[in-house]
Design a protein around this motif. Structure first.
Motif, PDB file in Angstrom:
ATOM      1  N   ALA A   1     -49.984  43.290 -34.518  1.00  0.00           N
ATOM      2  CA  ALA A   1     -49.981  42.208 -35.509  1.00  0.00           C
ATOM      3  C   ALA A   1     -51.272  42.185 -36.306  1.00  0.00           C
ATOM      4  CB  ALA A   1     -49.757  40.875 -34.809  1.00  0.00           C
ATOM      5  N   LEU A   2     -52.406  42.427 -35.643  1.00  0.00           N
ATOM      6  CA  LEU A   2     -53.688  42.445 -36.344  1.00  0.00           C
ATOM      7  C   LEU A   2     -53.827  43.673 -37.229  1.00  0.00           C
ATOM      8  CD1 LEU A   2     -56.016  41.300 -33.420  1.00  0.00           C
ATOM      9  CD2 LEU A   2     -55.498  39.991 -35.493  1.00  0.00           C
ATOM     10  N   SER A   3     -53.076  44.732 -36.906  1.00  0.00           N
ATOM     11  CA  SER A   3     -53.148  45.974 -37.679  1.00  0.00           C
ATOM     12  C   SER A   3     -52.130  46.021 -38.805  1.00  0.00           C
ATOM     13  CB  SER A   3     -52.939  47.173 -36.743  1.00  0.00           C
ATOM     14  OG  SER A   3     -53.880  47.169 -35.689  1.00  0.00           O
ATOM     15  N   GLY A   4     -51.302  44.994 -38.929  1.00  0.00           N
ATOM     16  CA  GLY A   4     -50.294  44.968 -39.991  1.00  0.00           C
ATOM     17  C   GLY A   4     -49.124  45.870 -39.728  1.00  0.00           C
ATOM     18  N   GLY A   5     -48.956  46.308 -38.483  1.00  0.00           N
ATOM     19  CA  GLY A   5     -47.855  47.201 -38.157  1.00  0.00           C
ATOM     20  C   GLY A   5     -46.580  46.450 -37.841  1.00  0.00           C
ATOM     21  N   PRO A   6     -45.518  47.169 -37.504  1.00  0.00           N
ATOM     22  CA  PRO A   6     -44.249  46.513 -37.162  1.00  0.00           C
ATOM     23  C   PRO A   6     -44.401  45.672 -35.909  1.00  0.00           C
ATOM     24  CG  PRO A   6     -44.173  48.850 -36.634  1.00  0.00           C
ATOM     25  CD  PRO A   6     -45.433  48.638 -37.400  1.00  0.00           C
ATOM     26  N   LEU A   7     -43.765  44.505 -35.918  1.00  0.00           N
ATOM     27  CA  LEU A   7     -43.931  43.561 -34.827  1.00  0.00           C
ATOM     28  C   LEU A   7     -42.581  43.206 -34.231  1.00  0.00           C
ATOM     29  CD1 LEU A   7     -45.765  41.638 -33.213  1.00  0.00           C
ATOM     30  CD2 LEU A   7     -45.394  39.931 -34.997  1.00  0.00           C
TER      31      LEU A   7
END
Length: 354
Positions: free
Chosen positions: A272-278
């Protein structure tokens, strides 16, 4: 295993009576190099703890683990133990750990502890330019990356707090210390006041769920600059600009889930902090505590509340004379003026009558 006598003359003492260690000193004559520290324990480790420490050291040296992302994270971003130190009786009296890189030092020479990020921007602005939301996220991502690597190895760190992590203003990376206390699956519940797991049983060992709570607490404090837990929870429900809502929701799940085993993994928070799929599963949370009133230290105090009149000395009443009730100064002035005007009018009236 390294004999204590092989360390030679110990150098500068950089810490004393800190947690489970009695001292941490530099090594000046040790052949392995000057960038190592000797951490002496307050009490010698028992055989079980000694074997646990040996496994940590072996993980850092293992060729089989070389190249694995978790190993690279743990060896490059932490002070991973490199040797167990024994005395003349072969009792484990300490360990050797790497010195944290100088990039994490402040201009004063000491290490820049992460607690400085857990402060609001208005306070950080007094010492320079406060971090941007993106820089806060970068530091939190580095911190959670270490936590995710530990969790993948099923290692419990437990003592997540402000003093055990350093951060660098150059790239907002984070470096973690005291790694020699890591334990597999469960370990002693070591924590500072204010870092208690609210769902853990009294006296229970720390586990991966304990770590998830404390990682979330440290991350949320650094991400928002808010320390008070109740205020922090309310801040996450309506995150400030720059704080990813997905990350805020996950932090709430990790901090306030009714079931500690439902707390999301640190790797999920990292995504979530890396902007990836969640991929987020529903988590039942406890009701939020009341939001605390704003403390005076966080607001400008009105001028009227600072200015006070000097107290009048109290005079004990004379026997048989009822005590005089205090009056406002202006009330006394107007009362005296009215009496004076009445006397003058009476004198004038009498003069005219004669």
């Amino acid at each position: 295993m390294t004999p204590l006598t092989a360390l030679g003359v110990l150098g500068e003492q950089i810490a004393t009576n800190n947690g489970q260690s009695s001292e941490v000193t530099r090594l000046t004559g040790y052949a392995a190099g000057p960038d190592l520290l000797f951490k002496r324990y307050k009490a010698a480790l028992d055989s079980t703890d000694a074997r646990r420490l040996d496994r940590l050291v072996a993980f850092g040296r293992s060729d089989a683990a070389a190249g694995r992302p978790t190993r690279e994270v743990l060896l490059s971003r932490t002070s991973w133990p490199v040797a167990r130190v024994t005395n003349h009786t072969t009792a484990t009296v300490g360990c050797l750990i790497p010195l944290a890189p100088d990039t994490f030092r402040s201009p004063s020479g000491g290490y820049r502890e992460i607690d400085t990020l857990a402060r609001p921007d208005r306070r950080l602005a007094r010492g320079g330019i406060p971090p941007t939301p993106e820089q806060r996220i970068t530091a939190c991502r580095s911190l959670v990356g270490i936590a995710a690597a530990l969790e993948q190895r099923k290692l419990v760190y437990s003592d997540w707090n402000y003093a055990n992590a350093f951060w660098s203003p150059a790239d907002y990376s984070v470096h973690l210390i005291d790694m020699d206390g890591c334990a597999e699956d469960t370990g002693p519940d070591i924590h500072q006041p204010g870092w208690e797991d609210p769902l853990a049983r009294q006296g229970a060992a720390a586990d991966l769920y304990t770590d998830r709570y404390r990682v979330a607490l440290l991350t949320a404090r650094c991400l928002t600059g808010t320390r008070n837990l109740a205020e922090l929870l309310h801040t996450l429900t309506d995150p400030p600009p720059g704080v990813p809502r997905n990350a805020a929701e996950l932090l709430l799940d990790m901090l306030w889930a009714t079931d500690r085993e439902a707390r999301p993994r640190s790797s999920t928070l990292l995504a979530a902090l890396s902007g990836g799929p969640l991929v987020r599963f529903p988590v039942v949370r406890s009701p939020l505590p009341p939001r605390p009133a704003v403390s005076r230290s966080d607001t400008a105090q009105p001028l009227q509340s600072v200015i006070t009149r000097p107290a009048k000395p109290s005079v004990p009443p004379r026997p048989g004379v009822p005590p005089v009730q205090p009056q406002d100064d202006w009330t006394a002035v107007w009362t005296g003026a009215a009496v004076l005007i009445a006397i003058v009018m009476a004198v004038l009236i009498l003069s005219l009558a004669h």
